[in-house]
Design an enzyme around this catalytic site. Structure first.
Site, PDB file in Angstrom:
ATOM      1  N   PHE A 101     -17.326   2.016 -20.360  1.00 43.58           N
ATOM      2  CA  PHE A 101     -17.334   2.045 -21.822  1.00 43.58           C
ATOM      3  C   PHE A 101     -18.001   0.771 -22.336  1.00 43.58           C
ATOM      4  O   PHE A 101     -18.097  -0.236 -21.633  1.00 43.58           O
ATOM      5  CB  PHE A 101     -15.907   2.173 -22.364  1.00 43.58           C
TER       6      PHE A 101
ATOM      7  N   LYS B 122     -12.730  12.445 -17.654  1.00 39.10           N
ATOM      8  CA  LYS B 122     -12.677  13.083 -16.330  1.00 39.10           C
ATOM      9  C   LYS B 122     -13.666  14.229 -16.217  1.00 39.10           C
ATOM     10  O   LYS B 122     -14.368  14.362 -15.204  1.00 39.10           O
ATOM     11  CB  LYS B 122     -11.241  13.562 -16.049  1.00 39.10           C
TER      12      LYS B 122
ATOM     13  N   ARG C 239     -12.465  24.110 -15.689  1.00 39.94           N
ATOM     14  CA  ARG C 239     -11.680  25.074 -16.457  1.00 39.94           C
ATOM     15  C   ARG C 239     -12.368  25.435 -17.767  1.00 39.94           C
ATOM     16  O   ARG C 239     -13.107  24.631 -18.335  1.00 39.94           O
ATOM     17  CB  ARG C 239     -10.296  24.495 -16.765  1.00 39.94           C
TER      18      ARG C 239
ATOM     19  N   THR D 297     -16.371  14.552 -18.056  1.00 41.23           N
ATOM     20  CA  THR D 297     -17.680  13.911 -18.109  1.00 41.23           C
ATOM     21  C   THR D 297     -18.061  13.350 -16.742  1.00 41.23           C
ATOM     22  O   THR D 297     -19.206  13.483 -16.288  1.00 41.23           O
ATOM     23  CB  THR D 297     -17.680  12.793 -19.165  1.00 41.23           C
TER      24      THR D 297
ATOM     25  N   PHE E 175      -5.625  16.218 -16.303  1.00 42.55           N
ATOM     26  CA  PHE E 175      -4.852  15.025 -16.660  1.00 42.55           C
ATOM     27  C   PHE E 175      -4.753  14.052 -15.482  1.00 42.55           C
ATOM     28  O   PHE E 175      -5.644  13.974 -14.648  1.00 42.55           O
ATOM     29  CB  PHE E 175      -3.480  15.399 -17.211  1.00 42.55           C
TER      30      PHE E 175
ATOM     31  N   LYS F 156      -8.142  17.078 -29.449  1.00 48.72           N
ATOM     32  CA  LYS F 156      -8.830  16.586 -28.260  1.00 48.72           C
ATOM     33  C   LYS F 156     -10.308  16.935 -28.248  1.00 48.72           C
ATOM     34  O   LYS F 156     -11.133  16.251 -27.660  1.00 48.72           O
ATOM     35  CB  LYS F 156      -8.150  17.154 -27.005  1.00 48.72           C
TER      36      LYS F 156
ATOM     37  N   ALA G  59      -2.640  21.477 -17.718  1.00 56.28           N
ATOM     38  CA  ALA G  59      -2.013  20.783 -16.594  1.00 56.28           C
ATOM     39  C   ALA G  59      -0.617  20.279 -16.934  1.00 56.28           C
ATOM     40  O   ALA G  59       0.200  20.088 -16.040  1.00 56.28           O
ATOM     41  CB  ALA G  59      -2.886  19.621 -16.142  1.00 56.28           C
TER      42      ALA G  59
ATOM     43  N   TRP H  92     -22.198   8.759 -18.730  1.00 56.75           N
ATOM     44  CA  TRP H  92     -22.169   9.164 -20.141  1.00 56.75           C
ATOM     45  C   TRP H  92     -23.469   8.724 -20.827  1.00 56.75           C
ATOM     46  O   TRP H  92     -24.073   9.488 -21.580  1.00 56.75           O
ATOM     47  CB  TRP H  92     -20.955   8.541 -20.839  1.00 56.75           C
TER      48      TRP H  92
END
Length: 639
Positions: A462, A88, A112, A90, A374, A123, A343, A491
């Site tokens: 992906f 998200k 954020r 990215t 999230f 993460k 979140a 990406w």
């Protein structure tokens, strides 16, 4: 068309295979942040440089640009994620680079600041990834300009003040307390500190000379009489340290007899973080900090930070933190990095002030992207019901980020584990799993449209995605009511890979804004609000409150806090409170084990199930890979 910023630049050397995030970030020399500031129209006295690549922006810009029309406002949410994350951040950065460097629009991105907990935990960082990143990513993911440290200092000063006040009240007479709180001058006169006047007003005492107080008034003034069983304000640390979840304080000989069981939260779960994120001005932040309720007196009255006399001191510690941090993307579009509430255990959005500033800086034809943490059931729901209520801002459009990997997981695929190889279900075409998992994405689309916001779905590409799977998702999203659904390959390709997404967002923003349809009315009771979110957003059949939660709800309702919005703390991995329930579960019971009050931030937050407010470290944390190259001074292994 609004011409783009002069600092934008297209990436011209995209390598395949795509290198690591940190290798890409360190291969692009950031532009001078002063150059970025000049390009977006900041004056020299409106920006404080923190080295060559980051700066703080003064709130006075809002006053200077108050008559300028706001730009288009886009919130970026997501599908219910896997533990790997669905890109998200990215996608937010890639969309920004697309709008600015490839589609010629003025664009600002508001994200954020990440906690060091996940950065060193499981993460990783949150600067984006691949060729869609905020740079320098090392600065972004670590200390930045010290805002989170300021929050920790302010939070822990208040926590110390709570226990110290109880200690002094337990060991001193009324007269001794009064003598120390209002010490006499040589001539016998006394004065109240300015912050004390608020407590006097609260007590109905209108005298301004301490010597005029009666013995009864002195006793009322000096004794907060905090009930230790009601204290909800905890100490914080910006580390995933599970062993601080429950501790006993006061065990030194000097505090014998004053022990108390408490615990730590992670810093980004501090109410002060939420205050920072929701404040609209320095004055507003001062008022919110003073109104924070730390517990209740034995008479049942809420005790605030200003009752403890500390609201002003907290504001002093936070005076620089309220200014948004200016950075840039790989392709030279400007970024505000400001505030970082989680979140799942907080409201999960960057600051109101950053959004307000960005909307003025881009102007009427520009675009501001703001990220909600999230899945859309968590961050985007709180964006609408909490953040937009505080800011008064209306979004033009929502982007929901999805991946085929997450859809397969929600369609019955095996568990995805960070650090472990993907099971073959995720590396081979499986249209049935994708189709089964669409129920999750369709619900997010439906929920977001129910708020009155048009939805563009960004399918984050992906390497194992097949054309058939991609077309199935795009077709299903449009049938579910999405304004558009597009594949994005930012990406691997940077902004160029998100141009179709950018064009879809531009089209979606051409329609007139609709008034937001909130999930509940503020005048509803706390129980009604919790039920509204549980049943209308999560699709629960019922809500079950523990006895402790019922007592807290009754207390907050009776104390006058029933008109606040709610901020549900629950797992990010399911619509329910059970992380193992994938897809779009219905007819479950949502368990509320506790309810806490964030009166300064302006919400009440129920805690679902076993939701922890400070995470723990995994067996193999991310810090194993992080180091410093002593030859070059560069950080390695940060993700």
């Amino acid at each position: 068309m609004n011409s783009c910023w002069k600092t934008v630049r297209k990436l011209d050397k995209l390598r395949k295979p795509v290198p690591s995030d940190i290798d890409i970030a360190q291969s692009v020399e950031p532009l001078s942040i002063k150059e970025i500031g000049d390009a977006i129209g900041l004056k020299d006295n409106e920006i404080d440089l923190y080295g060559p690549s980051k700066a703080k922006v003064h709130l006075s810009v809002l006053e200077r640009l108050k008559d300028r029309d706001d730009g288009n406002y886009i919130v970026v949410g997501g599908i219910t994620p896997t533990p790997l994350g669905e890109g998200k951040s990215t996608t937010t950065v890639g969309l920004s680079q697309s709008l600015g460097a490839h589609l010629g629009r003025k664009v600002f991105t508001c994200v954020r600041q990440p906690s060091q907990g996940p950065t060193f935990g499981i993460k990783g960082g949150a600067a984006g990834g691949g060729y869609s990143q905020v740079i320098p990513m090392e600065e972004f993911n670590l200390h930045l300009t010290g805002d989170i440290h300021a929050i920790g200092a302010a939070n822990n000063l208040l926590a110390a003040a709570i226990d110290t006040r109880m200690f002094h009240e337990a060991t001193q007479s009324d007269e001794a307390l009064f003598r120390r709180l209002c010490p006499p001058n040589k001539d016998g006169s006394r004065r109240f500190a300015p912050v004390m006047l608020q407590r006097l007003e609260k007590l109905g005492i209108h005298k301004r000379d301490p010597n005029e107080l009666t013995a009864e008034e002195r006793a009322k003034f000096v004794r907060l009489d905090i009930d230790p069983e009601t204290i909800t304000f905890r100490r914080v640390v910006d580390v995933n340290d599970r062993f601080l979840r429950k501790i006993t304080i006061g065990q030194s000989d000097t505090e014998r007899g004053h022990e108390r069981v408490t615990g730590f939260d992670i810093t980004v779960a501090s109410e002060i973080m939420a205050v920072l994120a929701l404040s609209t001005s320095l004055k507003d932040m001062r008022e919110r900090l003073g109104k924070m309720v730390i517990g209740t007196s034995r008479n049942g009255d809420p005790i605030t930070a200003d009752d403890l006399g500390i609201g002003g001191a907290l504001t002093v510690l936070m005076k620089d933190a309220i200014m948004p941090n200016l950075m840039q993307t790989l392709e030279g579009t400007p970024v505000f990095v400001h505030a970082g509430p989680f979140a799942n255990i907080a409201h999960g959005n960057s600051s109101v002030i950053a959004d307000m500033l960005a909307l003025k800086l881009v102007g009427k034809d520009g675009y501001v992207l703001t990220e909600a943490g999230f899945g859309a059931d968590i961050g985007l729901e709180k964006f609408v019901n909490i953040k937009c209520r505080a800011s008064g801002l209306l979004p033009n459009c929502a982007v929901i980020v999805a991946t085929i990997r997450a859809l397969k997981m929600h369609g019955g695929g095996p568990q995805v584990t960070a650090g472990a190889p993907l099971p073959h279900e995720y590396t081979q075409e499986n249209l049935q799993l994708v189709e089964n998992g669409m129920c999750n994405l369709k619900r997010h689309i439906s929920n977001t449209r129910a708020f009155g916001i048009p939805v563009v779905v960004a399918l984050n590409k992906f390497q194992y995605d097949t054309d058939s799977e991609i077309q199935l998702v795009i077709k299903s999203c449009k049938e579910a009511g999405a304004f558009d659904a597009v594949l994005a390959d930012h990406w691997a390709q940077g902004g160029q890979g998100a141009t179709e997404l950018g064009e879809a967002v531009i089209r979606a923003c051409q329609f007139a804004k609709s008034p937001l349809r909130f999930s509940y009315r503020l005048e509803d009771s706390l129980i009604e609000k919790i039920n509204a979110v549980a049943k209308n957003v999560y699709k629960a059949k019922d809500v079950e409150f523990s006895e402790e939660a019922k007592r807290k709800v009754d207390r907050y309702q009776s104390q006058g806090f029933g008109n606040l919005p709610i901020c549900v703390a629950k797992t990010q991995y399911s619509f329910s409170a059970d992380a193992s329930l994938k897809g779009a579960p219905e007819n479950f019971t949502l368990p509320i084990r506790d309810v806490r009050l964030s009166a300064g931030a302006g919400f009440v937050y129920p805690l679902c199930g076993e939701m922890q407010t400070i995470p723990g470290l995994p067996t193999r944390p991310a810090y194993y890979e992080i180091d410093l190259d002593p030859e070059t001074g560069k950080i390695v292994g940060l993700s």
